[in-house]
Design a protein around this motif. Structure first.
Motif, mmCIF file in Angstrom:
data_model
loop_
_atom_site.group_PDB
_atom_site.id
_atom_site.type_symbol
_atom_site.label_atom_id
_atom_site.label_comp_id
_atom_site.label_asym_id
_atom_site.label_seq_id
_atom_site.Cartn_x
_atom_site.Cartn_y
_atom_site.Cartn_z
ATOM 1 N N GLU A 1 55.558 24.251 51.677
ATOM 2 C CA GLU A 1 55.340 23.109 50.792
ATOM 3 C C GLU A 1 53.855 22.825 50.614
ATOM 4 O O GLU A 1 53.387 22.524 49.512
ATOM 5 C CB GLU A 1 56.059 21.878 51.332
ATOM 6 C CG GLU A 1 57.546 21.881 51.068
ATOM 7 C CD GLU A 1 57.876 22.061 49.593
ATOM 8 O OE1 GLU A 1 57.307 21.321 48.762
ATOM 9 O OE2 GLU A 1 58.671 22.952 49.267
ATOM 10 N N ARG A 2 53.110 22.922 51.689
ATOM 11 C CA ARG A 2 51.674 22.678 51.599
ATOM 12 C C ARG A 2 50.997 23.724 50.721
ATOM 13 O O ARG A 2 50.158 23.395 49.873
ATOM 14 C CB ARG A 2 51.081 22.694 53.004
ATOM 15 C CG ARG A 2 49.602 22.375 53.067
ATOM 16 C CD ARG A 2 49.209 22.087 54.484
ATOM 17 N NE ARG A 2 47.780 21.975 54.668
ATOM 18 C CZ ARG A 2 47.216 21.546 55.783
ATOM 19 N NH1 ARG A 2 47.967 21.204 56.828
ATOM 20 N NH2 ARG A 2 45.905 21.459 55.897
ATOM 21 N N GLY A 3 51.364 24.981 50.899
ATOM 22 C CA GLY A 3 50.770 26.034 50.088
ATOM 23 C C GLY A 3 51.132 25.904 48.621
ATOM 24 O O GLY A 3 50.278 26.069 47.740
ATOM 25 N N ARG A 4 52.391 25.585 48.336
ATOM 26 C CA ARG A 4 52.812 25.414 46.941
ATOM 27 C C ARG A 4 52.079 24.247 46.297
ATOM 28 O O ARG A 4 51.620 24.344 45.150
ATOM 29 C CB ARG A 4 54.317 25.161 46.860
ATOM 30 C CG ARG A 4 55.174 26.377 47.007
ATOM 31 C CD ARG A 4 56.553 26.209 46.379
ATOM 32 N NE ARG A 4 57.224 24.983 46.748
ATOM 33 C CZ ARG A 4 57.647 24.074 45.878
ATOM 34 N NH1 ARG A 4 57.441 24.227 44.576
ATOM 35 N NH2 ARG A 4 58.294 22.991 46.290
ATOM 36 N N HIS B 1 40.406 33.977 40.530
ATOM 37 C CA HIS B 1 41.572 34.176 41.380
ATOM 38 C C HIS B 1 41.250 34.255 42.869
ATOM 39 O O HIS B 1 41.935 33.626 43.690
ATOM 40 C CB HIS B 1 42.323 35.432 40.934
ATOM 41 C CG HIS B 1 42.782 35.380 39.523
ATOM 42 N ND1 HIS B 1 41.916 35.561 38.459
ATOM 43 C CD2 HIS B 1 44.003 35.146 38.983
ATOM 44 C CE1 HIS B 1 42.596 35.453 37.330
ATOM 45 N NE2 HIS B 1 43.863 35.199 37.621
ATOM 46 N N LEU B 2 40.245 35.008 43.249
ATOM 47 C CA LEU B 2 39.970 35.172 44.677
ATOM 48 C C LEU B 2 39.609 33.835 45.320
ATOM 49 O O LEU B 2 40.096 33.518 46.415
ATOM 50 C CB LEU B 2 38.848 36.185 44.899
ATOM 51 C CG LEU B 2 38.615 36.531 46.371
ATOM 52 C CD1 LEU B 2 39.713 37.435 46.898
ATOM 53 C CD2 LEU B 2 37.251 37.193 46.577
ATOM 54 N N ARG B 3 38.775 33.060 44.656
ATOM 55 C CA ARG B 3 38.375 31.768 45.202
ATOM 56 C C ARG B 3 39.593 30.862 45.398
ATOM 57 O O ARG B 3 39.747 30.209 46.444
ATOM 58 C CB ARG B 3 37.358 31.102 44.266
ATOM 59 C CG ARG B 3 37.011 29.665 44.625
ATOM 60 C CD ARG B 3 36.049 29.060 43.621
ATOM 61 N NE ARG B 3 36.482 29.191 42.245
ATOM 62 C CZ ARG B 3 37.391 28.408 41.664
ATOM 63 N NH1 ARG B 3 37.971 27.442 42.354
ATOM 64 N NH2 ARG B 3 37.717 28.588 40.399
ATOM 65 N N ARG C 1 41.990 32.277 48.178
ATOM 66 C CA ARG C 1 41.402 32.020 49.494
ATOM 67 C C ARG C 1 41.536 30.545 49.887
ATOM 68 O O ARG C 1 41.866 30.218 51.029
ATOM 69 C CB ARG C 1 39.923 32.444 49.466
ATOM 70 C CG ARG C 1 39.160 32.174 50.748
ATOM 71 C CD ARG C 1 37.701 32.623 50.587
ATOM 72 N NE ARG C 1 36.913 32.200 51.725
ATOM 73 C CZ ARG C 1 36.855 32.841 52.883
ATOM 74 N NH1 ARG C 1 37.548 33.954 53.047
ATOM 75 N NH2 ARG C 1 36.126 32.384 53.881
ATOM 76 N N ASP C 2 41.314 29.674 48.942
ATOM 77 C CA ASP C 2 41.409 28.241 49.198
ATOM 78 C C ASP C 2 42.808 27.868 49.673
ATOM 79 O O ASP C 2 42.976 27.116 50.646
ATOM 80 C CB ASP C 2 41.052 27.483 47.914
ATOM 81 C CG ASP C 2 41.048 25.974 48.088
ATOM 82 O OD1 ASP C 2 42.099 25.401 48.457
ATOM 83 O OD2 ASP C 2 40.001 25.347 47.832
ATOM 84 N N VAL C 3 43.831 28.387 48.997
ATOM 85 C CA VAL C 3 45.207 28.075 49.368
ATOM 86 C C VAL C 3 45.509 28.554 50.785
ATOM 87 O O VAL C 3 46.104 27.829 51.600
ATOM 88 C CB VAL C 3 46.192 28.701 48.363
ATOM 89 C CG1 VAL C 3 47.629 28.567 48.854
ATOM 90 C CG2 VAL C 3 46.043 28.050 46.993
ATOM 91 N N LEU C 4 45.102 29.775 51.106
ATOM 92 C CA LEU C 4 45.388 30.318 52.432
ATOM 93 C C LEU C 4 44.688 29.522 53.529
ATOM 94 O O LEU C 4 45.303 29.154 54.538
ATOM 95 C CB LEU C 4 44.975 31.780 52.485
ATOM 96 C CG LEU C 4 45.860 32.744 51.686
ATOM 97 C CD1 LEU C 4 45.197 34.111 51.578
ATOM 98 C CD2 LEU C 4 47.239 32.875 52.319
#
Length: 291
Positions: A60-63, A91-93, A96-99
């Motif tokens: 849920e947090r990642g979504r 895309h990479l930024r 990476r932010d989500v992960l």
């Protein structure tokens, strides 16, 4: 028929970029119905991002984070940045932010205690320069897909692209006691498995060039160990039924219709939600003991 007396004891997450959000919707709805008791997990590319969020307990947090970022991102390409310091592709930024946002100390602890999770990388032939490796590898992959449309590619491997499996728990163990360093290292691994220039930059992992693991197998069921008896394989696009074959040790599941979100579209939170919702509907209809 599949033997209903045995649980699914392995999970395979195919790649597919944003389409992989179908996988988490499917699993949330089907986990109990599918009698999942994974002793091993294998994942590649964005499927690896889904796997670490599932087993880290941060879906849920990642979504939510990805939806917020895509809502604020109006384009997938920024040509004006060709002459500036900012990237042409965001895309990479964002990835990476989500992960990094999802991989807090609690998620890392859950992953460390969870089933072994192997992430697939593709190592290009050493003799090829990076641009040549990109063109040859993805060219062979695209041509094979167009001519054969099989689930498991073989041409890039025949040309010398080598699979490499990296275990998440080993990465975390190398940074035990330092949650920030562990999160950075795990993020680096997932991004390496997703390396697809020019949308991402050329990347290196452990000092050597790497490309998207899907080049060698976008559905890496080959890496399920022999001690696992039944693998549930989560696809992210539709294949003709005859392409899936029949295997008593593998059950392939696929979206009931084409996923509305393209794999590198980082601008459509509405389609992200549709993709997740499609996964949930398909999971609710899943028949775990079907042929």
């Amino acid at each position: 028929m599949i033997d209903s007396g045995r649980p699914y004891d392995a999970l395979v997450f195919a790649g597919g970029g944003c389409r992989c959000f179908w996988q988490v919707g499917f699993l949330e709805a089907a986990w109990e119905r599918a009698a999942l008791a994974p002793r091993h997990v294998v994942a590649v590319s964005a499927g690896a991002a889904m796997a670490v969020m599932v087993f880290g307990g941060r879906v849920e947090r990642g979504r939510a984070r990805f939806a917020a970022l895509t809502a604020a991102n109006p384009a997938n390409v920024y040509p004006r940045n060709l002459l500036g310091a900012d990237p042409v592709f965001p895309h990479l930024r964002m990835y990476r932010d989500v992960l990094l946002d999802a991989l807090d100390a609690g998620a890392l602890a859950a992953l460390a205690a969870g089933p072994p999770l192997d992430v697939l990388l593709a190592r290009p032939p050493r003799r090829l320069p990076r641009l040549g490796a990109l063109l040859v590898g993805f060219g062979a992959y695209a041509l094979e897909r167009r001519l054969r449309d099989g689930v498991h590619p073989s041409w890039p491997r025949a040309l010398g692209y080598a699979p490499e499996l990296v275990r998440v728990q080993d990465v975390l163990g190398a940074h035990a006691g330092d949650a920030r360093a562990a999160a950075e290292a795990l993020t680096t691994l997932v991004l390496a498995s997703s390396c697809t220039p020019p949308v991402t930059p050329f990347l290196r992992y452990t000092g050597r060039p790497v490309l998207d693991g899907g080049l060698v197998d976008n559905v890496p069921a080959f890496a399920v160990p022999a001690h696992c008896e039944r693998a549930l394989v989560l696809l992210t696009r539709r294949y003709p039924t005859e392409r899936l074959g029949r295997d008593a040790r593998r059950r392939y599941v696929q979206p009931s219709r084409p996923i509305p979100l393209s794999k590198w579209d980082y601008t459509r939170p509405d389609l992200l939600q549709e993709t997740y919702d499609l996964g949930r509907r398909d999971g609710e209809r899943f028949e775990p003991d079907a042929a």
